[in-house]
Design a protein around this motif. Structure first.
Motif, PDB file in Angstrom:
ATOM      1  N   LYS A 293       1.751 -12.938  -8.187  1.00 41.08           N
ATOM      2  CA  LYS A 293       1.706 -14.004  -7.548  1.00 41.08           C
ATOM      3  C   LYS A 293       0.916 -13.915  -6.380  1.00 41.08           C
ATOM      4  O   LYS A 293       0.617 -13.107  -6.098  1.00 41.08           O
ATOM      5  CB  LYS A 293       3.223 -13.995  -7.230  1.00 41.08           C
ATOM      6  N   PRO A 294       0.551 -15.158  -6.041  1.00 38.90           N
ATOM      7  CA  PRO A 294      -0.315 -15.276  -4.725  1.00 38.90           C
ATOM      8  C   PRO A 294       0.490 -14.379  -3.346  1.00 38.90           C
ATOM      9  O   PRO A 294      -0.189 -14.214  -3.040  1.00 38.90           O
ATOM     10  CB  PRO A 294      -0.139 -17.333  -4.606  1.00 38.90           C
ATOM     11  N   ALA A 295       1.923 -15.092  -3.398  1.00 37.11           N
ATOM     12  CA  ALA A 295       2.206 -14.183  -2.182  1.00 37.11           C
ATOM     13  C   ALA A 295       2.349 -13.154  -1.928  1.00 37.11           C
ATOM     14  O   ALA A 295       1.681 -11.396  -0.983  1.00 37.11           O
ATOM     15  CB  ALA A 295       4.107 -14.872  -2.710  1.00 37.11           C
ATOM     16  N   SER A 296       2.060 -12.051  -3.854  1.00 36.41           N
ATOM     17  CA  SER A 296       2.171 -11.024  -3.680  1.00 36.41           C
ATOM     18  C   SER A 296       1.191 -10.179  -3.096  1.00 36.41           C
ATOM     19  O   SER A 296       0.178  -9.274  -2.771  1.00 36.41           O
ATOM     20  CB  SER A 296       2.346  -9.672  -4.840  1.00 36.41           C
ATOM     21  N   LYS A 297      -0.341 -11.109  -3.358  1.00 39.98           N
ATOM     22  CA  LYS A 297      -2.520 -10.929  -3.254  1.00 39.98           C
ATOM     23  C   LYS A 297      -2.592 -10.972  -2.211  1.00 39.98           C
ATOM     24  O   LYS A 297      -2.981 -10.204  -0.973  1.00 39.98           O
ATOM     25  CB  LYS A 297      -2.392 -11.782  -4.294  1.00 39.98           C
ATOM     26  N   ASN A 298      -1.704 -11.786  -0.954  1.00 36.62           N
ATOM     27  CA  ASN A 298      -2.089 -11.799   0.081  1.00 36.62           C
ATOM     28  C   ASN A 298      -1.167 -10.024   0.958  1.00 36.62           C
ATOM     29  O   ASN A 298      -2.284 -10.676   1.423  1.00 36.62           O
ATOM     30  CB  ASN A 298      -1.482 -13.278   0.207  1.00 36.62           C
ATOM     31  N   ARG A 299      -0.158 -10.313   0.237  1.00 39.79           N
ATOM     32  CA  ARG A 299       0.119  -9.237   1.247  1.00 39.79           C
ATOM     33  C   ARG A 299       0.093  -7.660   1.371  1.00 39.79           C
ATOM     34  O   ARG A 299      -0.547  -7.382   2.137  1.00 39.79           O
ATOM     35  CB  ARG A 299       2.100  -9.775   0.722  1.00 39.79           C
ATOM     36  N   MET A 300      -0.530  -8.418  -0.439  1.00 41.88           N
ATOM     37  CA  MET A 300      -1.476  -6.298  -0.510  1.00 41.88           C
ATOM     38  C   MET A 300      -3.264  -6.562   0.363  1.00 41.88           C
ATOM     39  O   MET A 300      -3.538  -6.111   0.365  1.00 41.88           O
ATOM     40  CB  MET A 300      -1.945  -6.471  -2.233  1.00 41.88           C
ATOM     41  N   LYS A 301      -3.307  -7.887   0.505  1.00 43.75           N
ATOM     42  CA  LYS A 301      -4.852  -8.250   0.639  1.00 43.75           C
ATOM     43  C   LYS A 301      -4.530  -7.683   2.474  1.00 43.75           C
ATOM     44  O   LYS A 301      -5.131  -6.850   3.370  1.00 43.75           O
ATOM     45  CB  LYS A 301      -5.265  -9.531   1.346  1.00 43.75           C
ATOM     46  N   THR A 302      -3.687  -7.810   3.149  1.00 42.15           N
ATOM     47  CA  THR A 302      -3.199  -7.526   4.147  1.00 42.15           C
ATOM     48  C   THR A 302      -2.443  -6.398   4.437  1.00 42.15           C
ATOM     49  O   THR A 302      -3.641  -5.718   5.499  1.00 42.15           O
ATOM     50  CB  THR A 302      -2.007  -8.503   5.084  1.00 42.15           C
ATOM     51  N   ALA A 303      -2.382  -5.204   3.504  1.00 40.95           N
ATOM     52  CA  ALA A 303      -2.281  -3.956   4.027  1.00 40.95           C
ATOM     53  C   ALA A 303      -3.636  -3.355   3.593  1.00 40.95           C
ATOM     54  O   ALA A 303      -3.764  -2.667   4.071  1.00 40.95           O
ATOM     55  CB  ALA A 303      -0.640  -3.421   2.509  1.00 40.95           C
ATOM     56  N   ARG A 304      -4.469  -3.715   3.038  1.00 42.60           N
ATOM     57  CA  ARG A 304      -5.427  -3.385   2.451  1.00 42.60           C
ATOM     58  C   ARG A 304      -6.547  -3.374   3.887  1.00 42.60           C
ATOM     59  O   ARG A 304      -7.300  -2.032   4.505  1.00 42.60           O
ATOM     60  CB  ARG A 304      -6.293  -4.202   1.520  1.00 42.60           C
ATOM     61  N   ASN A 305      -6.371  -4.816   4.498  1.00 43.06           N
ATOM     62  CA  ASN A 305      -7.698  -4.843   5.796  1.00 43.06           C
ATOM     63  C   ASN A 305      -6.393  -4.145   6.919  1.00 43.06           C
ATOM     64  O   ASN A 305      -7.888  -3.536   7.730  1.00 43.06           O
ATOM     65  CB  ASN A 305      -6.784  -6.373   5.556  1.00 43.06           C
ATOM     66  N   GLN A 306      -5.574  -3.980   6.927  1.00 42.17           N
ATOM     67  CA  GLN A 306      -5.297  -3.168   7.905  1.00 42.17           C
ATOM     68  C   GLN A 306      -5.846  -1.998   8.135  1.00 42.17           C
ATOM     69  O   GLN A 306      -5.636  -1.227   8.815  1.00 42.17           O
ATOM     70  CB  GLN A 306      -3.287  -2.981   7.831  1.00 42.17           C
ATOM     71  N   LEU A 307      -5.673  -0.969   6.916  1.00 45.56           N
ATOM     72  CA  LEU A 307      -6.250   0.177   6.165  1.00 45.56           C
ATOM     73  C   LEU A 307      -7.504   0.325   6.636  1.00 45.56           C
ATOM     74  O   LEU A 307      -7.833   1.454   7.640  1.00 45.56           O
ATOM     75  CB  LEU A 307      -5.966   0.580   4.808  1.00 45.56           C
ATOM     76  N   GLU A 308      -8.469  -0.344   5.984  1.00 43.89           N
ATOM     77  CA  GLU A 308      -9.205  -0.585   6.371  1.00 43.89           C
ATOM     78  C   GLU A 308      -9.869  -0.586   8.043  1.00 43.89           C
ATOM     79  O   GLU A 308     -10.809  -0.096   8.860  1.00 43.89           O
ATOM     80  CB  GLU A 308     -10.584  -1.931   5.568  1.00 43.89           C
ATOM     81  N   LYS A 309      -9.172  -1.413   9.128  1.00 42.60           N
ATOM     82  CA  LYS A 309      -9.106  -1.510  10.554  1.00 42.60           C
ATOM     83  C   LYS A 309      -8.860  -0.171  10.966  1.00 42.60           C
ATOM     84  O   LYS A 309      -9.291   0.217  12.117  1.00 42.60           O
ATOM     85  CB  LYS A 309      -8.078  -2.656  11.059  1.00 42.60           C
ATOM     86  N   PHE A 310      -7.785   0.639  10.211  1.00 43.94           N
ATOM     87  CA  PHE A 310      -7.236   2.081  10.250  1.00 43.94           C
ATOM     88  C   PHE A 310      -8.297   2.843  10.383  1.00 43.94           C
ATOM     89  O   PHE A 310      -8.704   3.748  10.963  1.00 43.94           O
ATOM     90  CB  PHE A 310      -5.817   2.146  10.308  1.00 43.94           C
ATOM     91  N   LYS A 311      -9.341   2.661   9.246  1.00 46.18           N
ATOM     92  CA  LYS A 311     -10.162   4.312   8.784  1.00 46.18           C
ATOM     93  C   LYS A 311     -11.059   3.370   8.463  1.00 46.18           C
ATOM     94  O   LYS A 311     -11.047   3.283   7.108  1.00 46.18           O
ATOM     95  CB  LYS A 311      -9.349   5.296   8.358  1.00 46.18           C
TER      96      LYS A 311
END
Length: 240
Positions: free
Chosen positions: A45-63
């Motif tokens: 679902k679009p909401a799931s895609k957006n949520r996973m994108k946010t988690a991915r970006n936060q991880l990339e920012k962390f390391k």
């Protein structure tokens, strides 16, 4: 191209074959790319895609340049602390961790990119994803009554918004989307009978219809806000 019923059936029932998003070799994949591969190759679902994108970006920012090998129990605890320090709520952290686990499981069990000897950080003895149930802030009886008894409005839109809210309340607190999708043929013999949108794709078993008695007060609201020339009660959708 004119609609072809047979072609439609063939397209609908054929087995989906997903093409890789890009030509990255598995040995060169970062977690960022693994997560993106999952997002693009799974029907979400679009909401799931957006949520996973946010988690991915936060991880990339962390390391930056993170790979699956970097994701250990200690790493997850450090990431949790960092998100919490930046003001992330327990529910947000739980969502991030669930998405990380989903991506790892996908590449362990489906694409086989992650070898089985990888020290999986979740589960028994590893990082435990915490469940979080926030306290719901509810209106008191007097507040609800004051809304129901409002008679003065600055605009007709304000009155319509109040009526919609009251309709949801008198239907035992259903969701906005369920009222949006509610059809006149859902009203049968003095009851409103429908399936919740929320459970359409999440509940595989024990799907139950919601049955709401049409009380005199609810009947009054239906007569007031119902759109008779539409198949939908509030007339904001159309067939097809």
């Amino acid at each position: 191209i004119p609609f072809d019923r047979q072609q439609f059936r063939e397209e609908f029932f054929k087995v989906d074959v997903y093409e890789p998003v890009n030509q990255i070799k598995p040995s060169e994949m970062t977690y960022f790319e693994m997560a993106e591969y999952f997002r693009e190759n799974k029907r979400l679902k679009p909401a799931s895609k957006n949520r996973m994108k946010t988690a991915r970006n936060q991880l990339e920012k962390f390391k930056q340049g993170l790979t699956y090998k970097d994701i250990t129990v200690n790493f997850l605890h450090d990431f949790e602390y960092e998100v919490s320090k930046r003001g992330g709520s327990p529910a947000t952290i739980s969502g991030y961790m669930t998405d990380i686990r989903t991506v790892l499981n996908y590449h362990r069990n489906i694409t086989k990119f992650i070898p089985q000897d990888y020290e999986y950080p979740f589960g028994a003895g590893g990082y435990g994803i915490k469940t979080f149930f926030p306290t719901k802030i509810v209106l008191g009886a007097e507040e609800i009554q004051s809304i129901a008894e409002l008679t003065e409005f600055e605009t007709t839109k304000q009155e319509w918004a109040r009526d919609i809210w009251l309709f949801l309340y008198r239907c035992n607190g259903i969701n906005f989307v369920d009222l949006l999708r509610m059809r006149w043929d859902n009203i049968q013999n003095g009851y409103i009978v429908f399936f919740r949108k929320k459970t359409e794709t999440t509940r595989k078993n024990n799907k139950k219809e919601i049955v709401v008695p049409v009380s005199p007060l609810l009947k009054e609201l239906i007569d007031k806000i119902g759109v008779k020339d539409s198949p939908y009660v509030i007339g904001k959708l159309k067939d097809g």
